[in-house]
Motif scaffolding. Sequence first.
Motif, PDB file in Angstrom:
ATOM      1  N   ALA A   1       0.839  -1.203   0.000  1.00  0.00           N
ATOM      2  CA  ALA A   1       0.000   0.000   0.000  1.00  0.00           C
ATOM      3  C   ALA A   1       0.869   1.245   0.000  1.00  0.00           C
ATOM      4  N   GLU A   2       0.280   2.339  -0.496  1.00  0.00           N
ATOM      5  CA  GLU A   2       0.960   3.626  -0.511  1.00  0.00           C
ATOM      6  C   GLU A   2      -0.089   4.726  -0.424  1.00  0.00           C
ATOM      7  N   VAL A   3       0.245   5.794   0.301  1.00  0.00           N
ATOM      8  CA  VAL A   3      -0.633   6.955   0.437  1.00  0.00           C
ATOM      9  C   VAL A   3       0.110   8.160  -0.119  1.00  0.00           C
ATOM     10  N   ARG A   4      -0.582   8.941  -0.960  1.00  0.00           N
ATOM     11  CA  ARG A   4      -0.003  10.155  -1.552  1.00  0.00           C
ATOM     12  C   ARG A   4      -0.976  11.315  -1.409  1.00  0.00           C
ATOM     13  N   VAL A   5      -0.414  12.518  -1.294  1.00  0.00           N
ATOM     14  CA  VAL A   5      -1.225  13.730  -1.364  1.00  0.00           C
ATOM     15  C   VAL A   5      -1.617  13.898  -2.825  1.00  0.00           C
ATOM     16  N   GLU A   6      -2.908  14.131  -3.092  1.00  0.00           N
ATOM     17  CA  GLU A   6      -3.352  14.248  -4.480  1.00  0.00           C
ATOM     18  C   GLU A   6      -2.640  15.404  -5.191  1.00  0.00           C
ATOM     19  N   GLN A   7      -2.590  16.574  -4.568  1.00  0.00           N
ATOM     20  CA  GLN A   7      -1.921  17.729  -5.159  1.00  0.00           C
ATOM     21  C   GLN A   7      -0.417  17.582  -4.966  1.00  0.00           C
ATOM     22  N   GLY A   8       0.320  17.338  -6.022  1.00  0.00           N
ATOM     23  CA  GLY A   8       1.771  17.233  -5.962  1.00  0.00           C
ATOM     24  C   GLY A   8       2.314  15.828  -5.820  1.00  0.00           C
ATOM     25  N   GLY A   9       1.512  14.882  -5.359  1.00  0.00           N
ATOM     26  CA  GLY A   9       1.931  13.489  -5.309  1.00  0.00           C
ATOM     27  C   GLY A   9       2.900  13.104  -4.203  1.00  0.00           C
ATOM     28  N   LYS A  10       3.084  13.961  -3.187  1.00  0.00           N
ATOM     29  CA  LYS A  10       4.006  13.646  -2.093  1.00  0.00           C
ATOM     30  C   LYS A  10       3.547  12.400  -1.349  1.00  0.00           C
ATOM     31  N   VAL A  11       4.484  11.485  -1.091  1.00  0.00           N
ATOM     32  CA  VAL A  11       4.175  10.265  -0.353  1.00  0.00           C
ATOM     33  C   VAL A  11       4.004  10.606   1.128  1.00  0.00           C
ATOM     34  N   VAL A  12       2.943  10.048   1.725  1.00  0.00           N
ATOM     35  CA  VAL A  12       2.657  10.231   3.136  1.00  0.00           C
ATOM     36  C   VAL A  12       3.080   8.957   3.870  1.00  0.00           C
ATOM     37  N   GLU A  13       3.771   9.124   4.970  1.00  0.00           N
ATOM     38  CA  GLU A  13       4.192   7.964   5.751  1.00  0.00           C
ATOM     39  C   GLU A  13       2.961   7.191   6.217  1.00  0.00           C
TER      40      GLU A  13
ATOM     41  N   LEU B   1      -4.657  10.028  -1.934  1.00  0.00           N
ATOM     42  CA  LEU B   1      -4.910   8.861  -2.775  1.00  0.00           C
ATOM     43  C   LEU B   1      -4.283   7.649  -2.107  1.00  0.00           C
ATOM     44  N   VAL B   2      -5.106   6.678  -1.759  1.00  0.00           N
ATOM     45  CA  VAL B   2      -4.650   5.465  -1.095  1.00  0.00           C
ATOM     46  C   VAL B   2      -4.648   4.337  -2.115  1.00  0.00           C
ATOM     47  N   SER B   3      -3.450   3.830  -2.408  1.00  0.00           N
ATOM     48  CA  SER B   3      -3.306   2.713  -3.345  1.00  0.00           C
ATOM     49  C   SER B   3      -3.083   1.440  -2.549  1.00  0.00           C
ATOM     50  N   VAL B   4      -3.896   0.427  -2.818  1.00  0.00           N
ATOM     51  CA  VAL B   4      -3.727  -0.895  -2.222  1.00  0.00           C
ATOM     52  C   VAL B   4      -3.543  -1.865  -3.366  1.00  0.00           C
ATOM     53  N   LEU B   5      -2.428  -2.593  -3.331  1.00  0.00           N
ATOM     54  CA  LEU B   5      -2.119  -3.541  -4.404  1.00  0.00           C
ATOM     55  C   LEU B   5      -2.048  -4.960  -3.847  1.00  0.00           C
ATOM     56  N   TRP B   6      -2.568  -5.877  -4.652  1.00  0.00           N
ATOM     57  CA  TRP B   6      -2.489  -7.300  -4.322  1.00  0.00           C
ATOM     58  C   TRP B   6      -1.655  -7.945  -5.413  1.00  0.00           C
ATOM     59  N   SER B   7      -0.496  -8.449  -5.030  1.00  0.00           N
ATOM     60  CA  SER B   7       0.456  -9.046  -5.973  1.00  0.00           C
ATOM     61  C   SER B   7       0.770  -8.088  -7.122  1.00  0.00           C
ATOM     62  N   GLY B   8       0.926  -6.798  -6.787  1.00  0.00           N
ATOM     63  CA  GLY B   8       1.337  -5.798  -7.762  1.00  0.00           C
ATOM     64  C   GLY B   8       0.218  -5.160  -8.565  1.00  0.00           C
ATOM     65  N   SER B   9      -1.031  -5.596  -8.373  1.00  0.00           N
ATOM     66  CA  SER B   9      -2.165  -5.030  -9.113  1.00  0.00           C
ATOM     67  C   SER B   9      -3.112  -4.330  -8.145  1.00  0.00           C
ATOM     68  N   HIS B  10      -3.645  -3.185  -8.580  1.00  0.00           N
ATOM     69  CA  HIS B  10      -4.604  -2.458  -7.747  1.00  0.00           C
ATOM     70  C   HIS B  10      -5.823  -3.317  -7.465  1.00  0.00           C
ATOM     71  N   VAL B  11      -6.319  -3.261  -6.217  1.00  0.00           N
ATOM     72  CA  VAL B  11      -7.570  -3.926  -5.887  1.00  0.00           C
ATOM     73  C   VAL B  11      -8.709  -3.043  -6.405  1.00  0.00           C
ATOM     74  N   PRO B  12      -9.921  -3.593  -6.601  1.00  0.00           N
ATOM     75  CA  PRO B  12     -11.035  -2.757  -7.042  1.00  0.00           C
ATOM     76  C   PRO B  12     -11.217  -1.560  -6.100  1.00  0.00           C
ATOM     77  N   GLY B  13     -11.357  -0.381  -6.678  1.00  0.00           N
ATOM     78  CA  GLY B  13     -11.521   0.835  -5.900  1.00  0.00           C
ATOM     79  C   GLY B  13     -10.229   1.553  -5.579  1.00  0.00           C
ATOM     80  N   SER B  14      -9.099   0.971  -5.954  1.00  0.00           N
ATOM     81  CA  SER B  14      -7.787   1.572  -5.695  1.00  0.00           C
ATOM     82  C   SER B  14      -7.250   2.202  -6.981  1.00  0.00           C
ATOM     83  N   PRO B  15      -6.684   3.391  -6.894  1.00  0.00           N
ATOM     84  CA  PRO B  15      -6.488   4.197  -5.695  1.00  0.00           C
ATOM     85  C   PRO B  15      -7.792   4.848  -5.239  1.00  0.00           C
ATOM     86  N   LEU B  16      -7.956   4.890  -3.932  1.00  0.00           N
ATOM     87  CA  LEU B  16      -9.148   5.442  -3.308  1.00  0.00           C
ATOM     88  C   LEU B  16      -8.864   6.877  -2.876  1.00  0.00           C
ATOM     89  N   PRO B  17      -9.617   7.859  -3.402  1.00  0.00           N
ATOM     90  CA  PRO B  17      -9.428   9.228  -2.928  1.00  0.00           C
ATOM     91  C   PRO B  17     -10.143   9.424  -1.591  1.00  0.00           C
TER      92      PRO B  17
END
Length: 106
Positions: free
Chosen positions: A23-35, A59-75
């Motif tokens: 998983a990864e979380v980013r700020v939508e504006q600018g794309g900065k990664v959030v811890e 934007l919260v991205s959740v990946l299963w074996s490298g592929s986004h799960v349905p609904g990912s990335p979730l704003p």
Amino acid sequence: LDEDKPIELMVNTRAAGEGRISAEVRVEQGGKVVESRLEEISPGLHLLTFHPPQEGVFLVSVLWSGSHVPGSPLPISYLRRPASDPPVTVTFEPEVGVRGQEGEER
């Protein structure tokens, strides 16, 4: 206002079969990664936690074996809330998509 209140996302992979979660979380504006922290709290059930550094859309991205799960990335839109409010909890289930607290599909 409680600025340290986390956003928590439950990720249920029990019915997803073999694979690996990330998983990864980013700020939508600018794309900065959030811890963020992703931990398995029981077999097939994971908790993703992050502390929004500011108000805005994340934007919260959740990946299963490298592929986004349905609904990912979730704003997720975040506004500061009173300290008495419970943490925000959203559930990802790779086989069905994203569900909110009451279990409604989004």
